[in-house]
Scaffold this motif. Structure first.
Motif, PDB file in Angstrom:
ATOM      1  N   GLU A  84     -55.248 -25.516 -38.296  1.00 34.94           N
ATOM      2  CA  GLU A  84     -54.736 -24.180 -37.964  1.00 34.94           C
ATOM      3  C   GLU A  84     -54.533 -23.336 -39.227  1.00 34.94           C
ATOM      4  OE1 GLU A  84     -51.705 -23.952 -34.845  1.00 34.94           O
ATOM      5  OE2 GLU A  84     -52.069 -26.072 -34.453  1.00 34.94           O
ATOM      6  N   LYS A 116     -46.284 -13.007 -35.276  1.00 34.33           N
ATOM      7  CA  LYS A 116     -45.932 -12.307 -34.032  1.00 34.33           C
ATOM      8  C   LYS A 116     -45.461 -13.327 -32.994  1.00 34.33           C
ATOM      9  CE  LYS A 116     -48.260  -8.055 -34.745  1.00 34.33           C
ATOM     10  NZ  LYS A 116     -49.029  -6.949 -34.165  1.00 34.33           N
ATOM     11  N   TYR A 174     -46.347 -22.505 -35.796  1.00 35.09           N
ATOM     12  CA  TYR A 174     -45.594 -21.242 -35.891  1.00 35.09           C
ATOM     13  C   TYR A 174     -44.202 -21.519 -36.465  1.00 35.09           C
ATOM     14  CZ  TYR A 174     -44.099 -16.515 -34.837  1.00 35.09           C
ATOM     15  OH  TYR A 174     -43.651 -15.225 -34.965  1.00 35.09           O
ATOM     16  N   ILE A 180     -56.273 -19.651 -40.200  1.00 34.54           N
ATOM     17  CA  ILE A 180     -55.537 -18.466 -40.677  1.00 34.54           C
ATOM     18  C   ILE A 180     -56.168 -17.959 -41.975  1.00 34.54           C
ATOM     19  CG2 ILE A 180     -53.329 -17.638 -41.614  1.00 34.54           C
ATOM     20  CD1 ILE A 180     -51.947 -19.697 -39.749  1.00 34.54           C
ATOM     21  N   THR A 190     -58.140 -10.644 -38.904  1.00 36.60           N
ATOM     22  CA  THR A 190     -57.499 -10.734 -37.593  1.00 36.60           C
ATOM     23  C   THR A 190     -56.354 -11.749 -37.616  1.00 36.60           C
ATOM     24  OG1 THR A 190     -57.914 -11.109 -35.238  1.00 36.60           O
ATOM     25  CG2 THR A 190     -59.072 -12.550 -36.758  1.00 36.60           C
ATOM     26  N   LEU A 191     -55.479 -11.664 -36.621  1.00 38.74           N
ATOM     27  CA  LEU A 191     -54.445 -12.677 -36.435  1.00 38.74           C
ATOM     28  C   LEU A 191     -55.040 -13.846 -35.642  1.00 38.74           C
ATOM     29  CD1 LEU A 191     -51.318 -10.503 -35.513  1.00 38.74           C
ATOM     30  CD2 LEU A 191     -52.094 -11.244 -37.766  1.00 38.74           C
ATOM     31  N   VAL A 192     -54.474 -15.025 -35.858  1.00 43.71           N
ATOM     32  CA  VAL A 192     -55.006 -16.247 -35.243  1.00 43.71           C
ATOM     33  C   VAL A 192     -53.934 -16.862 -34.345  1.00 43.71           C
ATOM     34  CG1 VAL A 192     -55.728 -18.615 -35.789  1.00 43.71           C
ATOM     35  CG2 VAL A 192     -56.570 -16.708 -37.168  1.00 43.71           C
ATOM     36  N   GLN A 193     -54.345 -17.319 -33.185  1.00 47.66           N
ATOM     37  CA  GLN A 193     -53.424 -18.029 -32.277  1.00 47.66           C
ATOM     38  C   GLN A 193     -53.087 -19.386 -32.889  1.00 47.66           C
ATOM     39  OE1 GLN A 193     -53.144 -16.546 -28.886  1.00 47.66           O
ATOM     40  NE2 GLN A 193     -51.267 -17.745 -28.734  1.00 47.66           N
ATOM     41  N   GLY A 227     -51.271 -14.298 -39.336  1.00 48.22           N
ATOM     42  CA  GLY A 227     -52.413 -13.807 -40.093  1.00 48.22           C
ATOM     43  C   GLY A 227     -52.001 -13.246 -41.440  1.00 48.22           C
ATOM     44  N   GLU A 268     -46.793 -13.428 -29.227  1.00 45.35           N
ATOM     45  CA  GLU A 268     -48.168 -13.891 -29.026  1.00 45.35           C
ATOM     46  C   GLU A 268     -48.426 -15.251 -29.683  1.00 45.35           C
ATOM     47  OE1 GLU A 268     -50.316 -10.745 -30.868  1.00 45.35           O
ATOM     48  OE2 GLU A 268     -49.301  -9.205 -29.685  1.00 45.35           O
ATOM     49  N   SER A 269     -47.451 -15.740 -30.478  1.00 38.93           N
ATOM     50  CA  SER A 269     -47.626 -16.958 -31.282  1.00 38.93           C
ATOM     51  C   SER A 269     -48.893 -16.860 -32.137  1.00 38.93           C
ATOM     52  CB  SER A 269     -47.679 -18.214 -30.408  1.00 38.93           C
ATOM     53  OG  SER A 269     -47.538 -19.380 -31.215  1.00 38.93           O
ATOM     54  N   THR A 270     -48.976 -15.733 -32.879  1.00 40.76           N
ATOM     55  CA  THR A 270     -50.113 -15.534 -33.772  1.00 40.76           C
ATOM     56  C   THR A 270     -49.636 -15.383 -35.211  1.00 40.76           C
ATOM     57  OG1 THR A 270     -50.058 -13.141 -33.365  1.00 40.76           O
ATOM     58  CG2 THR A 270     -51.593 -14.448 -32.034  1.00 40.76           C
TER      59      THR A 270
END
Length: 318
Positions: free
Chosen positions: A52, A129, A72, A56, A63-66, A136, A132-134
């Motif tokens: 993960e 975030k 997180y 990132i 972009t942001l990544v899940q 970046g 959204e659990s993102t």
């Protein structure tokens, strides 16, 4: 009646892994711990292509990544240490780490290149975030490295697994990041040795520990000597771009979690004694053993009863 024990020595997370686990479920717990360490490396390491953290980093500036709730939370915890240390601990330090390249370097990088790497460092550029659990990074070229907390995260996760297996006595060592569960089977505290940073094979002292993590950062772990004879160690100051020179050569932190001890040992090393102890005060119940560049040893008051000097070493209580 003898207590079942499972002992293991191996390699992972780019370091030596050891553990001793006691109890009727010791063998099963040992296998679970080994599996957990491999799982975490695959999630936390920026050098594992599918992790993960790698995702990132690859998406930096785009972009942001899940991310999973687990990663997180690790990022949130890491950012707190960045904030407390005012950026002297910074998980976005990877461009600087890569530039110094300790495994293959023979001289310090050019100042121009250090300046370029410094421009990419700034933990505030990590966007999280929660809804959204993102996660970046704002700018291309930025890169997270969880080396300053990864072993601590792993230690805490392993202790959690051991509790699930109803283990009450265990010693986990992830390359100078030690976590102990309970006391020894005989009821006495675990004894964790602190390596002397200047005397090979010697100890600075020993900490008696029960349900604690003991983590050391020192300038002797990885370094190189350039052709002028100058020694460059691997603990970098994210604000100067150079190895930290704040008057300390070894910092050991004793805390209730390994992530706390891991991050604080690095932050204090970079900050120096006075500012470092101020950081420590944000985490009640955490203590430290420091050696400065004059080889004087300082021990915080909370360790007065549990820390013992090695022969020939004298410590000052602070």
């Amino acid at each position: 009646m003898s207590t079942a024990v499972a002992e293991f020595t191996g390699f992972g997370m780019n370091t030596v892994l050891k553990h001793s686990i006691y109890g009727k479920n010791a063998q099963a717990a040992s296998a679970a711990v080994q599996g957990e360490l491999a799982r975490l490396e695959n999630k936390l390491s920026r050098f594992v292509a599918g992790s993960e953290i790698s995702r990132i980093n690859r998406a930096a500036g785009k972009t942001l990544v899940q991310v999973s709730s687990e990663i997180y939370q690790v990022l949130l915890d890491a950012i707190r240490f960045c904030e407390v240390s005012q950026g002297l601990f910074d998980i976005s330090i990877a461009p600087l780490v890569d530039l110094w390249n300790y495994q293959h370097a023979h001289h310090a990088p050019q100042q121009k290149k250090i300046k370029q790497a410094l421009a990419l460092i700034g933990y505030r550029d990590l966007v999280l975030k929660p809804d959204e659990s993102t996660a970046g990074l704002r700018y291309a070229g930025q890169c997270i490295d969880l080396g300053g907390v990864g072993k601590g995260v792993a230690g805490d996760c392993c202790i959690g697994i051991l509790r699930d297996y109803d283990i009450h006595a265990a010693y986990i060592d992830i390359g100078a990041s030690v976590s102990v569960l309970g006391s020894k089977p005989n009821g006495s505290p675990w004894r964790v040795g602190i390596r002397h940073p200047r005397q090979e094979g010697q100890l600075l002292g020993v900490v008696d520990a029960v349900d604690k993590a003991v983590v050391t950062s020192g300038d002797y772990e990885r370094y190189f000597v350039d052709k002028k004879g100058k020694r460059w160690h691997h603990i970098l100051n994210p604000t100067t771009g150079y190895p930290a020179e704040a008057g300390l050569i070894s910092v050991t932190v004793v805390a209730d979690t390994a992530i706390k001890a891991d991050a604080l040992s690095t932050a204090i090393f970079v900050a120096g004694e006075e500012r470092g102890l101020e950081y420590l005060s944000h985490f009640p119940g955490s203590d430290a053993v420091l050696m400065d560049d004059l080889q004087r040893v300082f021990v915080t008051q909370g360790l007065q009863a549990s820390y013992k000097n090695a022969e020939g070493v004298m410590a000052h209580i602070i």
